[in-house]
Design a protein around this motif. Structure first.
Motif, mmCIF file in Angstrom:
data_model
loop_
_atom_site.group_PDB
_atom_site.id
_atom_site.type_symbol
_atom_site.label_atom_id
_atom_site.label_comp_id
_atom_site.label_asym_id
_atom_site.label_seq_id
_atom_site.Cartn_x
_atom_site.Cartn_y
_atom_site.Cartn_z
ATOM 1 N N ALA A 21 -0.315 -1.033 8.286
ATOM 2 C CA ALA A 21 -0.743 -0.130 9.349
ATOM 3 C C ALA A 21 0.029 1.175 9.193
ATOM 4 O O ALA A 21 1.242 1.172 9.006
ATOM 5 C CB ALA A 21 -0.462 -0.763 10.713
ATOM 6 N N ASP A 22 -0.690 2.296 9.249
ATOM 7 C CA ASP A 22 -0.042 3.580 8.966
ATOM 8 C C ASP A 22 0.420 4.332 10.209
ATOM 9 O O ASP A 22 0.913 5.454 10.109
ATOM 10 C CB ASP A 22 -0.977 4.476 8.150
ATOM 11 N N GLY A 23 0.299 3.748 11.389
ATOM 12 C CA GLY A 23 0.729 4.407 12.621
ATOM 13 C C GLY A 23 -0.366 5.189 13.299
ATOM 14 O O GLY A 23 -0.236 5.571 14.470
ATOM 15 N N ASP A 24 -1.477 5.447 12.611
ATOM 16 C CA ASP A 24 -2.607 6.183 13.195
ATOM 17 C C ASP A 24 -3.816 5.278 13.386
ATOM 18 O O ASP A 24 -4.944 5.768 13.569
ATOM 19 C CB ASP A 24 -3.003 7.350 12.282
ATOM 20 N N GLY A 25 -3.596 3.977 13.329
ATOM 21 C CA GLY A 25 -4.703 3.048 13.496
ATOM 22 C C GLY A 25 -5.458 2.765 12.212
ATOM 23 O O GLY A 25 -6.499 2.103 12.231
ATOM 24 N N ASN A 26 -4.954 3.228 11.081
ATOM 25 C CA ASN A 26 -5.615 3.030 9.800
ATOM 26 C C ASN A 26 -4.783 2.081 8.924
ATOM 27 O O ASN A 26 -3.654 1.722 9.270
ATOM 28 C CB ASN A 26 -5.791 4.372 9.083
ATOM 29 N N ALA A 27 -5.353 1.722 7.797
ATOM 30 C CA ALA A 27 -4.682 0.809 6.866
ATOM 31 C C ALA A 27 -4.414 1.530 5.558
ATOM 32 O O ALA A 27 -5.333 2.071 4.940
ATOM 33 C CB ALA A 27 -5.540 -0.421 6.621
ATOM 34 N N ARG A 28 -3.157 1.555 5.134
ATOM 35 C CA ARG A 28 -2.790 2.114 3.848
ATOM 36 C C ARG A 28 -2.806 0.985 2.822
ATOM 37 O O ARG A 28 -2.148 -0.046 3.003
ATOM 38 C CB ARG A 28 -1.403 2.753 3.914
ATOM 39 N N VAL A 29 -3.575 1.180 1.750
ATOM 40 C CA VAL A 29 -3.881 0.102 0.812
ATOM 41 C C VAL A 29 -3.347 0.441 -0.576
ATOM 42 O O VAL A 29 -3.492 1.584 -1.044
ATOM 43 C CB VAL A 29 -5.408 -0.121 0.727
ATOM 44 N N GLU A 69 9.858 2.072 -6.261
ATOM 45 C CA GLU A 69 9.414 2.922 -5.162
ATOM 46 C C GLU A 69 7.941 2.698 -4.848
ATOM 47 O O GLU A 69 7.537 2.651 -3.684
ATOM 48 C CB GLU A 69 9.667 4.384 -5.498
ATOM 49 N N LEU A 70 7.122 2.510 -5.868
ATOM 50 C CA LEU A 70 5.692 2.331 -5.649
ATOM 51 C C LEU A 70 5.374 1.014 -4.942
ATOM 52 O O LEU A 70 4.485 0.949 -4.088
ATOM 53 C CB LEU A 70 4.944 2.390 -6.991
ATOM 54 N N THR A 71 6.098 -0.044 -5.293
ATOM 55 C CA THR A 71 5.787 -1.350 -4.719
ATOM 56 C C THR A 71 6.056 -1.402 -3.219
ATOM 57 O O THR A 71 5.497 -2.248 -2.523
ATOM 58 C CB THR A 71 6.588 -2.464 -5.417
ATOM 59 N N ASP A 72 6.870 -0.489 -2.710
ATOM 60 C CA ASP A 72 7.123 -0.447 -1.269
ATOM 61 C C ASP A 72 5.836 -0.225 -0.478
ATOM 62 O O ASP A 72 5.723 -0.650 0.666
ATOM 63 C CB ASP A 72 8.127 0.669 -0.969
ATOM 64 N N ARG A 73 4.828 0.421 -1.105
ATOM 65 C CA ARG A 73 3.582 0.710 -0.402
ATOM 66 C C ARG A 73 2.416 -0.162 -0.862
ATOM 67 O O ARG A 73 1.275 0.072 -0.460
ATOM 68 C CB ARG A 73 3.215 2.188 -0.570
ATOM 69 N N ARG A 87 -10.507 10.542 3.218
ATOM 70 C CA ARG A 87 -10.253 11.363 2.052
ATOM 71 C C ARG A 87 -8.881 12.041 2.073
ATOM 72 O O ARG A 87 -8.112 11.968 1.101
ATOM 73 C CB ARG A 87 -11.349 12.425 1.957
ATOM 74 N N GLU A 88 -8.569 12.742 3.153
ATOM 75 C CA GLU A 88 -7.339 13.540 3.162
ATOM 76 C C GLU A 88 -6.085 12.678 3.048
ATOM 77 O O GLU A 88 -5.226 12.944 2.182
ATOM 78 C CB GLU A 88 -7.295 14.413 4.414
ATOM 79 N N PRO A 89 -5.924 11.632 3.888
ATOM 80 C CA PRO A 89 -4.707 10.807 3.718
ATOM 81 C C PRO A 89 -4.680 10.054 2.391
ATOM 82 O O PRO A 89 -3.594 9.782 1.860
ATOM 83 C CB PRO A 89 -4.753 9.858 4.913
ATOM 84 N N THR A 90 -5.843 9.748 1.842
ATOM 85 C CA THR A 90 -5.860 9.104 0.527
ATOM 86 C C THR A 90 -5.354 10.064 -0.538
ATOM 87 O O THR A 90 -4.578 9.678 -1.437
ATOM 88 C CB THR A 90 -7.274 8.616 0.182
ATOM 89 N N ASP A 91 -5.775 11.332 -0.449
ATOM 90 C CA ASP A 91 -5.283 12.332 -1.409
ATOM 91 C C ASP A 91 -3.767 12.497 -1.299
ATOM 92 O O ASP A 91 -3.071 12.677 -2.312
ATOM 93 C CB ASP A 91 -5.973 13.675 -1.163
ATOM 94 N N GLU A 92 -3.232 12.435 -0.071
ATOM 95 C CA GLU A 92 -1.787 12.532 0.114
ATOM 96 C C GLU A 92 -1.082 11.323 -0.522
ATOM 97 O O GLU A 92 -0.010 11.460 -1.124
ATOM 98 C CB GLU A 92 -1.458 12.602 1.605
ATOM 99 N N LEU A 93 -1.707 10.159 -0.418
ATOM 100 C CA LEU A 93 -1.145 8.954 -1.028
ATOM 101 C C LEU A 93 -1.143 9.075 -2.550
ATOM 102 O O LEU A 93 -0.159 8.711 -3.216
ATOM 103 C CB LEU A 93 -1.960 7.737 -0.577
ATOM 104 N N VAL A 123 -6.552 4.981 1.905
ATOM 105 C CA VAL A 123 -6.279 4.841 3.331
ATOM 106 C C VAL A 123 -7.617 4.569 3.990
ATOM 107 O O VAL A 123 -8.561 5.355 3.849
ATOM 108 C CB VAL A 123 -5.614 6.099 3.915
ATOM 109 N N VAL A 124 -7.703 3.449 4.675
ATOM 110 C CA VAL A 124 -8.976 2.935 5.161
ATOM 111 C C VAL A 124 -8.973 2.903 6.687
ATOM 112 O O VAL A 124 -8.029 2.382 7.311
ATOM 113 C CB VAL A 124 -9.244 1.519 4.601
ATOM 114 N N ALA A 125 -10.034 3.450 7.274
ATOM 115 C CA ALA A 125 -10.230 3.377 8.719
ATOM 116 C C ALA A 125 -11.124 2.187 9.045
ATOM 117 O O ALA A 125 -11.939 1.760 8.218
ATOM 118 C CB ALA A 125 -10.867 4.667 9.229
#
Length: 805
Positions: free
Chosen positions: A46-54, A37-41, A11-17, A111-113
């Motif tokens: 991999a977000d560096g914390d072991g999760n996947a930014r989607v 800028e949006l297409t860059d993400r 939830r929290e990293p998704t809200d930041e995204l 952001v998916v764990a």
């Protein structure tokens, strides 16, 4: 089920995204700038914390009214130990988890764990977007995926590209890029280094360059060349055909279309909410590389990955960079179109409509435009030094005010500005455009300047008119009638790729009908004793090689199949609709590329032999009839089959359209195997390959040759020709410490030349400088040319003299 690996939305990293998305859209008034800028993400990172930014751009879901609560990331995690490089079909049960995503405008984010990242050693979680409908589940492919181990029509793989970058073997090559004056001598206006052009380049098709048809196999070739160079060992004659260059243009390495009737690398056999069982295999396809689907463009084509891992592309590049004289790698980018099946994978917003090669992409749609550029950025970040833009004249857009199409030079300029970042170093690549505008206008060969993009981007290069598609040096008078274009290379070819041999020109050569008596020049009788020898000599001979490498400006480019005197044709088994027509168009291949002894070799043409063809002549008769049937029936396969059933041929008297498709598939596979360079290694001539390598080294010792001819240089041809097209010229180094005199019998009867005769010939030209007659020594000459004061040059022979003033 192990809770540590359960996929779930954080939830929290998704809200930041989502907050980031809102900030981006608020900051930019331009839809394109925001999308850039949006297409860059977009995609899965991999977000560096072991999760996947989607992130997914999903305009069609919003337009169709799909509720946000019905949209999920469909995650399919394989069991441990699945080998993505295995081409054998096997059943794999994937754990399925559907993770809800959040919608913002036309985008879905999360952001998916719990997703397993793919690495060199491990197959990662597969994924795609999924949404619920009244009829069940529908899926959306990720057009910005980094890995598609089972092909572009299968789910993509979550791949840890950051780890790939951190562990690449050539990090030092990139760390020192900005400070290495031999690789970068200029910077763009914003201070970013721009990779310098090569001195000379070879074009390679990875699928036929080695027995394995893989990038790993090609890396092994260059690793062994590097080892021998360092050890001072002699190269084998076949190895010399790959050596002596400081750049390789690899034909496209993007994921390709698939033939629905022949290819099935991902087939779901059973599925539930918790699991999917699929029959999978690494794709095995034959294709020259240009039939891309655009979706997953950023990923390497899995059909040329022996390991099934994207690391293989990086390993090949690192092997080239690790040579004693590093070799630049140039990617061939074909974003000017998409194969028809690309429409199955892309939103309608990416596609303007039908085009000459399938689908015409829409470069004016702001987000699609940004995605295309992001695809280029991600692909080039695998570590390419340069980019060749295929068919730049095909990047056209529609002007609603005039109702006409126009060249989208603004988009090509955006391609030029894309920034790469590899091993922490930002740079821009060497930029090369293939552009024949006003092609396809009927007078394009006369009207094209081949300089439109160079004039807009002075650091860039273009393919020269001699290098562009329709050149036929196997025909007599080619070098006489093309003189005006060759002369242009001397005048302003310093930013051109030059040379007669490439994937298009050799293919065009094999399509010529050598039996035509009118409407085309005859086959050059001086090149060879049979058609295959004539074609081989036409695209690889001392005269043309020394013309481009030892005298003319620009960057000479050769084609490794031509260097090897090996076959080359239009190879693809990916087209279910036009496969028979493609084969029929290649009917003259049997004239130009196949000798009786080749057909009789049990290693070649095994599939068509299994269909009953016992001789080359029998096969040629059928191919000619097939070609005629295409023209006579306007490509109606059923009528063609009926027509061909009436003739005496091995396929029988009850042919169907399916039988013709089976034959076409067998032919394509046989030609692909016939053209594999591993089959031609032992056929290489020591003297010929030794001279060819020496010619390329001559160029590397004199990089000043790349510049346009200066006022005191001279280049002409002898006229009247009197049966021989003799090119000759004089060049002086910028420092004035070396003069070169070049002469070549480009075509025709033998001619005797010497510095004295050339000087006397030039006296009649009021624009010619005085050619010195003393102090010359021959540095290079064709193998059968005896050095001396005067030399006899037979057809395709050449000589270069050197003089120190």
């Amino acid at each position: 089920m192990n809770p540590e690996h359960d996929c779930r939305l954080l939830r929290e990293p998704t809200d930041e995204l989502l907050a980031w998305h809102d900030d981006v859209t608020a900051r930019h008034e331009s839809a394109f700038e925001a999308a850039t800028e949006l297409t860059d993400r977009l995609g899965v990172h991999a977000d560096g914390d072991g999760n996947a930014r989607v992130g997914f751009w999903t305009p069609e879901l919003v337009e169709d009214g799909v509720p946000a609560d019905d949209v999920f990331l469909d995650v399919l995690t394989p069991p441990e130990g699945v080998d993505p490089g295995d081409t054998d079909v096997r059943r794999v049960e994937f754990r399925r988890e559907r993770v809800p995503l959040e919608r913002r405008g036309e985008y879905h984010w999360g952001v998916v764990a719990g997703m397993r990242p793919g690495t060199r050693e491990t197959l990662g979680s597969l994924y795609r977007l999924a949404y619920r409908t009244d009829d069940g589940w529908e899926t959306v492919s990720d057009p910005l995926a980094y890995s598609v181990p089972f092909g572009a029509f299968a789910p993509a793989e979550f791949y840890d590209v950051e780890r790939l970058d951190e562990t690449r073997a050539d990090r030092e090559y990139f760390r020192t890029l900005g400070t290495d004056a031999e690789r970068v001598s200029t910077t763009d206006d914003d201070g970013l280094p721009r990779v310098d052009p090569a001195v000379s380049m070879v074009e390679i098709h990875p699928g036929t360059a080695t027995e394995s048809g893989s990038l790993a196999g090609l890396a092994e070739v260059y690793e062994e060349i590097g080892r021998k160079r360092r050890a001072g060992e002699e190269l084998e004659p076949w190895e010399r055909n790959f050596a002596g260059y400081d750049a390789i243009q690899v034909m496209p390495v993007e994921p390709l279309t698939e033939n629905e009737e022949e290819h099935d690398f991902w087939s779901v056999e059973a599925e539930s909410d918790d699991a999917v069982t699929a029959a999978v295999s690494r794709p095995e396809m034959i294709n020259w590389g240009y039939d891309i689907v655009v979706s997953a463009f950023s990923a390497p084509n899995p059909a040329i990955l022996e390991s099934g891992r994207p690391d293989e592309l990086v390993d090949f590049i690192a092997a080239c960079h690790d040579l004693p004289r590093p070799i630049k790698v140039v990617f061939d980018v074909a974003l000017g179109h998409a194969d028809d099946r690309g429409a199955e994978l892309l939103s309608d917003r990416y596609v303007l409509g039908p085009g000459m090669y399938g689908k015409h992409l829409d470069y004016t749609e702001p987000t699609a435009r940004a995605v295309f550029l992001e695809m280029q950025h991600r692909k080039m970040d695998f570590g390419a030094d340069g980019i060749r833009v295929d068919g730049a004249q095909d990047f056209t857009s529609h002007d609603p005010e005039t109702g006409e199409m126009y060249h989208d030079d603004a988009f090509l300029a955006e391609m030029d500005r894309v920034t790469q970042e590899v091993a922490g170093t930002e740079y821009r690549p060497w930029m090369i455009y293939e552009d024949g505008r006003p092609w396809p206008r009927e007078d394009w060969e006369l009207a094209s300047s081949y300089r439109a993009l160079v004039e807009q981007h002075p650091h860039s290069f273009q393919w020269s008119p001699i290098t562009f598609a329709h050149n036929t040096p196997a025909l007599l008078t080619f070098w006489a009638t093309k003189w005006w274009r060759v002369r242009e290379i001397g005048e302003f070819g310093g930013h051109w790729l030059t040379g007669v041999a490439n994937h298009d020109t050799v293919r065009r050569g094999t399509q010529l009908d050598p039996t035509v008596e009118f409407n085309q020049s005859p086959v050059n009788p001086y090149l060879g004793d049979d058609y295959p020898e004539t074609l081989d000599e036409a695209y690889d001979n001392p005269a043309s090689s020394m013309l481009f490498h030892c005298f003319l400006p620009g960057v000479p480019m050769d084609f490794v199949n031509a260097n090897m005197r090996a076959p080359w044709g239009f190879v693809r088994d990916t087209d279910a609709e036009w496969n028979v027509k493609v084969v029929a168009d290649e009917s003259n291949f049997l004239f130009w590329q196949v000798r009786d002894e080749d057909f009789e070799n049990p290693e070649f043409f095994r599939r068509v032999k299994d269909l009953g063809f016992e001789s080359r002549e029998e096969l040629r008769t059928f191919m000619n009839a097939l070609s005629a049937a295409v023209d006579a029936t306007d490509y109606d396969l059923d009528v063609m089959a009926a027509m061909l059933s009436a003739m005496d041929q091995p396929l029988g008297d009850g042919l169907s359209a399916g039988d013709l498709e089976t034959y076409a598939h067998a032919w394509m596979r046989d030609v692909h195997d016939f053209a594999n360079l591993s089959a031609w290694r032992d056929a290489q001539d020591d003297e010929r390959t030794r001279l060819s390598l020496a010619v390329r080294e001559f160029r590397h010792d004199r990089p000043w040759l790349r510049a346009d001819l200066r006022e005191d240089d001279y280049f002409t041809y002898r006229h009247p020709t009197e049966g021989t097209v003799l090119y000759y010229g004089l060049r002086t180094s910028p420092s004035g410490d070396e003069e070169l005199l070049f002469a070549a019998n480009m075509e025709g009867v033998p001619v005797t030349v010497s510095p004295e005769s050339l000087a006397a010939d030039a006296v009649d030209d009021e624009n010619a400088p005085a050619i010195p007659t003393d102090g010359w020594e021959i540095l290079l000459s064709a193998p059968d040319v005896d050095g001396g004061a005067a030399v006899e040059l037979a057809n395709a022979d050449a000589a270069v003299w050197r003089r120190v003033p």
